[in-house]
Design a protein around this motif. Structure first.
Motif, PDB file in Angstrom:
ATOM      1  N   ASP A  84      94.483  20.636  24.750  1.00  0.00           N
ATOM      2  CA  ASP A  84      94.443  19.437  25.593  1.00  0.00           C
ATOM      3  C   ASP A  84      95.368  19.581  26.787  1.00  0.00           C
ATOM      4  O   ASP A  84      95.032  19.194  27.909  1.00  0.00           O
ATOM      5  N   HIS A  85      96.542  20.150  26.552  1.00  0.00           N
ATOM      6  CA  HIS A  85      97.508  20.302  27.640  1.00  0.00           C
ATOM      7  C   HIS A  85      97.029  21.307  28.691  1.00  0.00           C
ATOM      8  O   HIS A  85      97.030  21.000  29.879  1.00  0.00           O
ATOM      9  N   GLN A  87      94.202  22.353  29.517  1.00  0.00           N
ATOM     10  CA  GLN A  87      93.006  21.971  30.271  1.00  0.00           C
ATOM     11  C   GLN A  87      93.316  21.025  31.416  1.00  0.00           C
ATOM     12  O   GLN A  87      92.525  20.883  32.340  1.00  0.00           O
ATOM     13  N   SER A  88      94.478  20.366  31.362  1.00  0.00           N
ATOM     14  CA  SER A  88      94.806  19.405  32.413  1.00  0.00           C
ATOM     15  C   SER A  88      96.073  19.760  33.187  1.00  0.00           C
ATOM     16  O   SER A  88      96.513  18.979  34.023  1.00  0.00           O
ATOM     17  N   CYS A  89      96.660  20.912  32.931  1.00  0.00           N
ATOM     18  CA  CYS A  89      97.927  21.281  33.566  1.00  0.00           C
ATOM     19  C   CYS A  89      97.697  22.337  34.645  1.00  0.00           C
ATOM     20  O   CYS A  89      97.257  23.448  34.350  1.00  0.00           O
ATOM     21  N   GLU A  90      98.035  22.008  35.876  1.00  0.00           N
ATOM     22  CA  GLU A  90      97.870  22.953  36.979  1.00  0.00           C
ATOM     23  C   GLU A  90      98.807  24.140  36.840  1.00  0.00           C
ATOM     24  O   GLU A  90      98.435  25.264  37.163  1.00  0.00           O
ATOM     25  N   CYS A  92      99.892  25.539  34.084  1.00  0.00           N
ATOM     26  CA  CYS A  92      99.349  26.450  33.071  1.00  0.00           C
ATOM     27  C   CYS A  92      98.158  27.229  33.613  1.00  0.00           C
ATOM     28  O   CYS A  92      97.958  28.391  33.259  1.00  0.00           O
ATOM     29  N   ALA A  93      97.369  26.596  34.478  1.00  0.00           N
ATOM     30  CA  ALA A  93      96.223  27.282  35.068  1.00  0.00           C
ATOM     31  C   ALA A  93      96.673  28.379  36.028  1.00  0.00           C
ATOM     32  O   ALA A  93      96.063  29.447  36.089  1.00  0.00           O
ATOM     33  N   CYS A  99     105.297  26.584  32.982  1.00  0.00           N
ATOM     34  CA  CYS A  99     105.198  25.232  32.445  1.00  0.00           C
ATOM     35  C   CYS A  99     106.030  25.116  31.165  1.00  0.00           C
ATOM     36  O   CYS A  99     105.720  25.752  30.151  1.00  0.00           O
TER      37      CYS A  99
END
Length: 114
Positions: A84-85, A87-90, A92-93, A99
Motif C-alpha cells: 500500500d505504501h 504504490q502511493s509514495c513518490e 519509493c518510486a 523513504c
C-alpha cells in the motif's frame, strides 16, 4: 495502517506499522500480549511478533498496552502495508532507500518473516 505512537524505554517515540483491532473488543490475554490480537492463539517466544506500544485515553487516564500477533497473522498485514505504501509514495518510486517509512516497512516485513 496505524499511526499510534507510544513511549519506548529510551524516551524515543516508536511508530507502529500494523493496524490492530480496537482494544475494547480484545480479551485480557490479547491486550497483555499473551495471545494474538487477530486470531487469539497463545503466543510463545517463537511465534510472537511485537506490534508496538499503543496508547488510548480511557476514563480520564492513558491506557498503555503492548499488542503482539502471531507470525501467521502479522506477515500478510506487514506485506500489505508495504505494498500500500510503495504504490502511493513518490520517494519509493524514485529511490527506495530515501523513504524512511518505506524502509521501516521493509524492515518490519523482514522481522516478521524470521
Amino acid at each position: 495502517m496505524s499511526r499510534d505512537a507510544g513511549p519506548r524505554g529510551n524516551g524515543a517515540v516508536e511508530r507502529t506499522v500494523h493496524s490492530v483491532p480496537p482494544v475494547g473488543g480484545l480479551s485480557v490475554a490479547q491486550t497483555c500480549g499473551r495471545a494474538c490480537v487477530w486470531c487469539a492463539v497463545v503466543l510463545t517466544t517463537e511465534n510472537a511478533v511485537e506490534l508496538g506500544t499503543r496508547s488510548e485515553r480511557r476514563f480520564d487516564t492513558d491506557f498503555i498496552w503492548f499488542p503482539r500477533g502471531c507470525r501467521f497473522c502479522a506477515e500478510p498485514r506487514a506485506y500489505r502495508a508495504l505494498l500500500d505504501h510503495i504504490q502511493s509514495c513518490e520517494q519509493c518510486a524514485d529511490e527506495t532507500g530515501r523513504c524512511t517509512e518505506g524502509h521501516a516497512l521493509r524492515q518490519r516485513l523482514k522481522e516478521v518473516r524470521r
